[in-house]
Design a protein around this motif. Sequence first.
Motif, PDB file in Angstrom:
ATOM      1  N   PRO A   1       0.814  -1.217   0.000  1.00  0.00           N
ATOM      2  CA  PRO A   1       0.000   0.000   0.000  1.00  0.00           C
ATOM      3  C   PRO A   1       0.850   1.270   0.000  1.00  0.00           C
ATOM      4  O   PRO A   1       1.850   1.368   0.722  1.00  0.00           O
ATOM      5  CB  PRO A   1      -0.806  -0.121   1.300  1.00  0.00           C
ATOM      6  CG  PRO A   1      -0.883  -1.596   1.554  1.00  0.00           C
ATOM      7  CD  PRO A   1       0.426  -2.143   1.070  1.00  0.00           C
ATOM      8  N   GLU A   2       0.458   2.208  -0.839  1.00  0.00           N
ATOM      9  CA  GLU A   2       1.087   3.523  -0.957  1.00  0.00           C
ATOM     10  C   GLU A   2       2.413   3.486  -1.708  1.00  0.00           C
ATOM     11  O   GLU A   2       3.075   4.519  -1.848  1.00  0.00           O
ATOM     12  CB  GLU A   2       1.260   4.189   0.405  1.00  0.00           C
ATOM     13  CG  GLU A   2      -0.057   4.394   1.149  1.00  0.00           C
ATOM     14  CD  GLU A   2       0.140   5.108   2.472  1.00  0.00           C
ATOM     15  OE1 GLU A   2       1.288   5.481   2.785  1.00  0.00           O
ATOM     16  OE2 GLU A   2      -0.866   5.288   3.184  1.00  0.00           O
ATOM     17  N   TRP A   3       2.836   2.323  -2.226  1.00  0.00           N
ATOM     18  CA  TRP A   3       4.050   2.252  -3.023  1.00  0.00           C
ATOM     19  C   TRP A   3       3.708   2.177  -4.500  1.00  0.00           C
ATOM     20  O   TRP A   3       2.814   1.421  -4.899  1.00  0.00           O
ATOM     21  CB  TRP A   3       4.858   1.008  -2.665  1.00  0.00           C
ATOM     22  CG  TRP A   3       5.793   1.193  -1.523  1.00  0.00           C
ATOM     23  CD1 TRP A   3       5.832   2.223  -0.641  1.00  0.00           C
ATOM     24  CD2 TRP A   3       6.833   0.285  -1.137  1.00  0.00           C
ATOM     25  NE1 TRP A   3       6.824   2.022   0.284  1.00  0.00           N
ATOM     26  CE2 TRP A   3       7.454   0.849   0.012  1.00  0.00           C
ATOM     27  CE3 TRP A   3       7.292  -0.922  -1.623  1.00  0.00           C
ATOM     28  CZ2 TRP A   3       8.526   0.228   0.655  1.00  0.00           C
ATOM     29  CZ3 TRP A   3       8.350  -1.549  -0.984  1.00  0.00           C
ATOM     30  CH2 TRP A   3       8.966  -0.976   0.154  1.00  0.00           C
ATOM     31  N   THR A   4       4.427   2.955  -5.297  1.00  0.00           N
ATOM     32  CA  THR A   4       4.391   2.761  -6.740  1.00  0.00           C
ATOM     33  C   THR A   4       5.439   1.706  -7.112  1.00  0.00           C
ATOM     34  O   THR A   4       6.280   1.324  -6.283  1.00  0.00           O
ATOM     35  CB  THR A   4       4.714   4.062  -7.487  1.00  0.00           C
ATOM     36  OG1 THR A   4       6.074   4.441  -7.185  1.00  0.00           O
ATOM     37  CG2 THR A   4       3.753   5.181  -7.084  1.00  0.00           C
ATOM     38  N   LEU A   5       5.411   1.290  -8.374  1.00  0.00           N
ATOM     39  CA  LEU A   5       6.425   0.341  -8.822  1.00  0.00           C
ATOM     40  C   LEU A   5       7.815   0.956  -8.714  1.00  0.00           C
ATOM     41  O   LEU A   5       8.774   0.259  -8.352  1.00  0.00           O
ATOM     42  CB  LEU A   5       6.131  -0.087 -10.264  1.00  0.00           C
ATOM     43  CG  LEU A   5       7.030  -1.179 -10.841  1.00  0.00           C
ATOM     44  CD1 LEU A   5       6.953  -2.451 -10.007  1.00  0.00           C
ATOM     45  CD2 LEU A   5       6.652  -1.467 -12.293  1.00  0.00           C
ATOM     46  N   PHE A   6       7.931   2.235  -8.997  1.00  0.00           N
ATOM     47  CA  PHE A   6       9.227   2.904  -8.824  1.00  0.00           C
ATOM     48  C   PHE A   6       9.689   2.807  -7.378  1.00  0.00           C
ATOM     49  O   PHE A   6      10.860   2.522  -7.108  1.00  0.00           O
ATOM     50  CB  PHE A   6       9.140   4.375  -9.243  1.00  0.00           C
ATOM     51  CG  PHE A   6      10.403   5.135  -8.971  1.00  0.00           C
ATOM     52  CD1 PHE A   6      11.448   5.124  -9.879  1.00  0.00           C
ATOM     53  CD2 PHE A   6      10.568   5.843  -7.774  1.00  0.00           C
ATOM     54  CE1 PHE A   6      12.638   5.814  -9.612  1.00  0.00           C
ATOM     55  CE2 PHE A   6      11.740   6.529  -7.498  1.00  0.00           C
ATOM     56  CZ  PHE A   6      12.784   6.507  -8.423  1.00  0.00           C
ATOM     57  N   ASP A   7       8.781   3.033  -6.435  1.00  0.00           N
ATOM     58  CA  ASP A   7       9.138   2.941  -5.017  1.00  0.00           C
ATOM     59  C   ASP A   7       9.645   1.539  -4.676  1.00  0.00           C
ATOM     60  O   ASP A   7      10.597   1.391  -3.893  1.00  0.00           O
ATOM     61  CB  ASP A   7       7.932   3.259  -4.134  1.00  0.00           C
ATOM     62  CG  ASP A   7       7.459   4.698  -4.271  1.00  0.00           C
ATOM     63  OD1 ASP A   7       8.289   5.578  -4.551  1.00  0.00           O
ATOM     64  OD2 ASP A   7       6.240   4.931  -4.097  1.00  0.00           O
ATOM     65  N   LEU A   8       8.996   0.516  -5.246  1.00  0.00           N
ATOM     66  CA  LEU A   8       9.405  -0.862  -4.985  1.00  0.00           C
ATOM     67  C   LEU A   8      10.820  -1.109  -5.501  1.00  0.00           C
ATOM     68  O   LEU A   8      11.655  -1.704  -4.797  1.00  0.00           O
ATOM     69  CB  LEU A   8       8.425  -1.829  -5.647  1.00  0.00           C
ATOM     70  CG  LEU A   8       8.758  -3.317  -5.533  1.00  0.00           C
ATOM     71  CD1 LEU A   8       8.764  -3.769  -4.071  1.00  0.00           C
ATOM     72  CD2 LEU A   8       7.770  -4.160  -6.345  1.00  0.00           C
TER      73      LEU A   8
END
Length: 255
Positions: A39-46
Amino acid sequence: MQETLEFPDLLRLIDERSTAFLAAVAAAPSLDAMVPTCPEWTLFDLVEHMGTGRRSWAATVAAGPRATAKVEAEGAPAVPREREALLAWMAESTRQLLDALREAGPDRGCWVWWGDSQSPATCGAVARHQLQQFAVHTYDAQLTAGDPRPLTEDVALDGVEEFLVTCCATTSAWPHEPATIDYHATEGRSWRVRLSADGARIARLPATTTDEADATGTGTAGELVLAFYDRIPLDSLELAGDRLVFDRIVAWEPE
């Protein structure tokens, strides 16, 4: 514990899961796509989390037993926003981790966060946990790309045991009456968690055991791992016995 993956297998499988992770990121519609299981993560964040984390673990492994905390990578470049550059940056992050692990070998001491678990403070244990990080986050990326795939059997079977001995085992006292939980992988392997004033201790069960646990959870090894990491609901497993024991262990925060 026996029948765990050997160190060279761990490194090979980390590399394989890294390749699968990169393929999922490359296939996703956008780096701005939200990750359903984070939750609250984009793929970039991952990808940023995976890359910076692997570089930090590479530095921690390289620091050896003298490190008293996780080591942050020095001189790391800014995380690129363009997809091809981001994929290359992530691949380099994995390479740094694998190079550090190969250089150290499985038996060298290493700082770890799981101090009172049943998992040792060695580079071999770090490699074992890193494989599961890649496996679960590859599932996250694949889900984001619309193509979730089951965890491979060898990774998942090792992952059930790795999670239990690393993330569940503790010497902190269980704050309720003593209880036992058995986890059964349909591939033919089982584990018991004993909860008592001595903490949570893990043992692999022989196939002939007749001593029933207070609660049991059954599924494929991959389903067990994904349930442990909150990627699928616990009710996705076949649960039996005292459900209160499951509720209590999920809510438990050992000191």
